[in-house]
Design an enzyme around this catalytic site. Structure first.
Site, PDB file in Angstrom:
ATOM      1  N   TYR A  56     -15.142 -11.275   0.547  1.00 28.29           N
ATOM      2  CA  TYR A  56     -15.825 -10.002   0.282  1.00 28.29           C
ATOM      3  C   TYR A  56     -17.075 -10.216  -0.568  1.00 28.29           C
ATOM      4  CZ  TYR A  56     -11.754  -7.552   2.143  1.00 28.29           C
ATOM      5  OH  TYR A  56     -10.761  -7.083   2.962  1.00 28.29           O
ATOM      6  N   ASP A  82      -7.296  -2.516  -7.272  1.00 26.24           N
ATOM      7  CA  ASP A  82      -7.800  -3.140  -6.050  1.00 26.24           C
ATOM      8  C   ASP A  82      -8.210  -4.575  -6.323  1.00 26.24           C
ATOM      9  OD1 ASP A  82      -8.497  -2.282  -3.163  1.00 26.24           O
ATOM     10  OD2 ASP A  82     -10.163  -3.542  -3.777  1.00 26.24           O
ATOM     11  N   ARG A 141      -6.413  11.667  -5.881  1.00 29.25           N
ATOM     12  CA  ARG A 141      -7.675  10.977  -5.631  1.00 29.25           C
ATOM     13  C   ARG A 141      -8.839  11.976  -5.688  1.00 29.25           C
ATOM     14  NH1 ARG A 141     -11.361   9.473  -2.222  1.00 29.25           N
ATOM     15  NH2 ARG A 141     -11.820   7.325  -1.579  1.00 29.25           N
ATOM     16  N   ARG A 178      -3.239   7.036   1.191  1.00 30.73           N
ATOM     17  CA  ARG A 178      -3.679   8.271   1.824  1.00 30.73           C
ATOM     18  C   ARG A 178      -2.664   8.936   2.752  1.00 30.73           C
ATOM     19  NH1 ARG A 178      -9.266   6.376   4.184  1.00 30.73           N
ATOM     20  NH2 ARG A 178      -8.134   4.418   4.032  1.00 30.73           N
ATOM     21  N   ARG A 207       0.817  -1.215   0.000  1.00 24.93           N
ATOM     22  CA  ARG A 207       0.000   0.000   0.000  1.00 24.93           C
ATOM     23  C   ARG A 207       0.856   1.272   0.000  1.00 24.93           C
ATOM     24  NH1 ARG A 207      -5.577  -0.515   1.861  1.00 24.93           N
ATOM     25  NH2 ARG A 207      -6.218  -2.548   1.103  1.00 24.93           N
TER      26      ARG A 207
HETATM   27  O1  1CP Z   1       0.230   0.821  -3.260  1.00 22.82           O
HETATM   28  C1  1CP Z   1      -0.580  -0.101  -3.274  1.00 22.82           C
HETATM   29  O2  1CP Z   1      -0.375  -1.202  -2.713  1.00 22.82           O
HETATM   30  C2  1CP Z   1      -1.872   0.169  -3.992  1.00 22.82           C
HETATM   31  C3  1CP Z   1      -2.618  -0.913  -4.634  1.00 22.82           C
HETATM   32  C4  1CP Z   1      -3.590  -1.669  -3.721  1.00 22.82           C
HETATM   33  C5  1CP Z   1      -3.506  -3.020  -3.373  1.00 22.82           C
HETATM   34  C6  1CP Z   1      -2.362  -3.982  -3.673  1.00 22.82           C
HETATM   35  C7  1CP Z   1      -4.804  -1.179  -3.178  1.00 22.82           C
HETATM   36  C8  1CP Z   1      -5.308   0.207  -3.259  1.00 22.82           C
HETATM   37  N1  1CP Z   1      -5.473  -2.228  -2.593  1.00 22.82           N
HETATM   38  C9  1CP Z   1      -4.706  -3.354  -2.684  1.00 22.82           C
HETATM   39  C10 1CP Z   1      -5.024  -4.702  -2.226  1.00 22.82           C
HETATM   40  C11 1CP Z   1      -6.204  -4.937  -1.349  1.00 22.82           C
HETATM   41  N2  1CP Z   1      -7.453  -4.339  -1.380  1.00 22.82           N
HETATM   42  C12 1CP Z   1      -6.241  -5.953  -0.359  1.00 22.82           C
HETATM   43  C13 1CP Z   1      -5.113  -6.925  -0.107  1.00 22.82           C
HETATM   44  C14 1CP Z   1      -4.017  -6.341   0.712  1.00 22.82           C
HETATM   45  C15 1CP Z   1      -4.351  -6.021   2.142  1.00 22.82           C
HETATM   46  O3  1CP Z   1      -4.685  -6.977   2.893  1.00 22.82           O
HETATM   47  O4  1CP Z   1      -4.230  -4.857   2.523  1.00 22.82           O
HETATM   48  C16 1CP Z   1      -7.513  -5.916   0.237  1.00 22.82           C
HETATM   49  C17 1CP Z   1      -8.011  -6.808   1.357  1.00 22.82           C
HETATM   50  C18 1CP Z   1      -8.277  -4.894  -0.419  1.00 22.82           C
HETATM   51  C19 1CP Z   1      -9.701  -4.552  -0.178  1.00 22.82           C
HETATM   52  C20 1CP Z   1      -9.843  -3.112   0.177  1.00 22.82           C
HETATM   53  N3  1CP Z   1      -9.733  -2.099  -0.738  1.00 22.82           N
HETATM   54  C21 1CP Z   1      -9.990  -2.548   1.463  1.00 22.82           C
HETATM   55  C22 1CP Z   1     -10.088  -3.311   2.775  1.00 22.82           C
HETATM   56  C23 1CP Z   1     -11.524  -3.375   3.179  1.00 22.82           C
HETATM   57  C24 1CP Z   1     -11.823  -4.145   4.444  1.00 22.82           C
HETATM   58  O5  1CP Z   1     -12.550  -3.576   5.254  1.00 22.82           O
HETATM   59  O6  1CP Z   1     -11.401  -5.285   4.605  1.00 22.82           O
HETATM   60  C25 1CP Z   1     -10.004  -1.156   1.299  1.00 22.82           C
HETATM   61  C26 1CP Z   1     -10.174  -0.090   2.351  1.00 22.82           C
HETATM   62  C27 1CP Z   1      -9.834  -0.891  -0.100  1.00 22.82           C
HETATM   63  C28 1CP Z   1      -9.704   0.428  -0.768  1.00 22.82           C
HETATM   64  C29 1CP Z   1      -8.312   0.766  -1.188  1.00 22.82           C
HETATM   65  N4  1CP Z   1      -7.549   0.009  -2.052  1.00 22.82           N
HETATM   66  C30 1CP Z   1      -6.362   0.647  -2.308  1.00 22.82           C
HETATM   67  C31 1CP Z   1      -6.364   1.882  -1.550  1.00 22.82           C
HETATM   68  C32 1CP Z   1      -5.275   2.903  -1.568  1.00 22.82           C
HETATM   69  C33 1CP Z   1      -7.586   1.931  -0.863  1.00 22.82           C
HETATM   70  C34 1CP Z   1      -8.068   3.073   0.041  1.00 22.82           C
HETATM   71  C35 1CP Z   1      -9.031   3.869  -0.779  1.00 22.82           C
HETATM   72  C36 1CP Z   1      -8.972   5.342  -0.599  1.00 22.82           C
HETATM   73  O7  1CP Z   1      -8.191   6.050  -1.279  1.00 22.82           O
HETATM   74  O8  1CP Z   1      -9.794   5.821   0.185  1.00 22.82           O
END
Ligand code: 1CP
Length: 348
Positions: free
Chosen positions: A157, A80, A43, A34, A30
């Site tokens: 999910y 994502d 964003r 943010r 990640r």
């Molecule tokens: O730099 C990077 O790694 C960006 C690319 C990336 C990756 C590899 C994002 C952007 N998401 C992911 C993978 C991801 N997404 C996982 C696997 C890794 C982990 O365990 O962290 C998972 C479980 C998700 C699902 C997801 N997407 C969640 C979790 C939800 C939950 O409650 O379980 C969330 C909050 C997101 C949104 C998201 N994805 C990525 C970002 C930067 C964000 C935040 C969104 C924002 O800008 O508000």
């Protein structure tokens, strides 16, 4: 055998191929996100998180931001794991300040309404375009990582319709009607293979499969729904691209980390924060490279504790194939100055 073009200069690829550069390569899960003001600005320009994922211009920009700022050895495609269910026809949206929501898939009947694997690319084409652009835009020493969610994690999910603490909805389905659930896992395994192959064709040099909720599976279920899909995905990728390294991340697997690389064929395993580094060195590093596993909270608190912990990981794991990373994703509260300190520590 000739090294692929550019490989000799890429610390990350060399480590994944069993070579040992003079210091471990570093990138952070990640790393675009943010905690960076420039991410928040892009964003806002995109309008929403999903609009950002599907906009090749802006998704390329946010992928490059942490590379410019910190000089990481690898860039990870900005996308994502939930784009795959969306491409399969499931409704997906993000609630500001809360997280993802999906219209739950709960039965075989619901499965029948999903699209076929070959139809996912229509939705995902902008993601492949982002990979193509990144491939041309990255510094020559930086490795480009593509990724997907592992079938089990994506299924949790899809079934719950949201993130959760215990993944109970998917676990209920797998026990109560295992044949139907296995069909969902099969469909996701096929879609993940197709998705990752397209990312590789577009220029991804490494792929990572995130099984963030592998730790919720009982041991027999872990074999069936985490190990076996990871093995199928790795075998299918290597059948076409034998030189592309695969990183597995069975987060929370505990004892399941032992033998995971051998059973699946992955080139590296990403360790969650709980895995002891001495054990990883003794039990895992002879089978594959390891990646991890600094506590992401240390990037909020910083100070001596951060530097000492990073040095300790390098001291224990740095004699074998090792990629420096966190044990889970960086948080929005992380301080970019502490990330800077960490990169200096690892590179120094
Ligand atoms: O730099 C990077 O790694 C960006 C690319 C990336 C990756 C590899 C994002 C952007 N998401 C992911 C993978 C991801 N997404 C996982 C696997 C890794 C982990 O365990 O962290 C998972 C479980 C998700 C699902 C997801 N997407 C969640 C979790 C939800 C939950 O409650 O379980 C969330 C909050 C997101 C949104 C998201 N994805 C990525 C970002 C930067 C964000 C935040 C969104 C924002 O800008 O508000």
């Amino acid at each position: 055998m000739d090294a692929p073009r550019g490989m000799a200069d890429k610390a990350m690829l060399r480590t994944l191929r069993g070579d040992q550069p003079s210091r471990p390569p570093i990138w952070l899960m990640r790393q675009a996100g943010r905690y960076l003001p420039e991410y928040r600005a892009t964003r806002a320009e995109a309008g929403s998180f999903l609009d950002l994922c599907y906009n090749p211009d802006l998704a390329t920009e946010v992928t490059l931001q942490p590379i410019r700022r910190f000089g990481f050895d690898a860039a990870i495609l900005f996308a994502d794991i939930l784009l795959v269910p969306q491409a399969l026809g499931q409704k997906l949206w993000f609630v500001e300040g809360e997280g993802p929501r999906l219209e739950p898939v709960e039965s075989r009947e619901d499965l029948g309404r999903l699209k076929r694997t070959e139809d996912i690319h229509e939705t995902l084409e902008p993601v492949y375009e982002t990979v193509r652009r990144l491939s041309g835009a990255l510094p020559r020493e930086t490795t480009l990582i593509g990724f997907a969610g592992a079938p089990w994690t994506v299924a949790t999910y899809m079934v719950a319709g949201r993130g959760g603490l215990d993944q109970a909805p998917a676990r209920k389905w797998l026990y109560s009607e295992s044949e139907g659930f296995a069909k969902l896992i099969d469909l996701l395994t096929e879609a993940t293979i197709a998705y990752l192959l397209r990312q590789i064709e577009a220029g991804a040099e490494v792929v990572k499969v995130f099984d963030s909720w592998a730790g919720a599976l009982a041991p027999d279920q872990f074999q069936k729904y985490a190990v076996e899909p990871a093995r199928r995905i790795t075998v299918a990728i290597k059948a076409i691209h034998p030189d592309v390294p695969v990183i597995g991340f069975p987060r929370g697997a505990g004892a399941g980390y032992a033998g995971f690389a051998k059973a699946t064929g992955v080139d590296a395993v990403a360790l969650d924060t709980s895995v002891p580094e001495e054990w990883a060195r003794d039990a895992l590093q002879s089978d594959s490279a390891v990646q991890g596993n600094l506590d992401p909270i240390l990037l909020i608190t910083g100070g001596d504790a951060l530097v000492r912990r990073a040095e300790r990981l390098i001291e224990i794991l740095g004699d074998g194939p090792y990629i420096f990373n966190l044990g889970h994703g960086i948080t929005p509260e992380a301080d970019p100055a502490h990330v800077e300190t960490l990169v200096r520590t690892v590179k120094g």
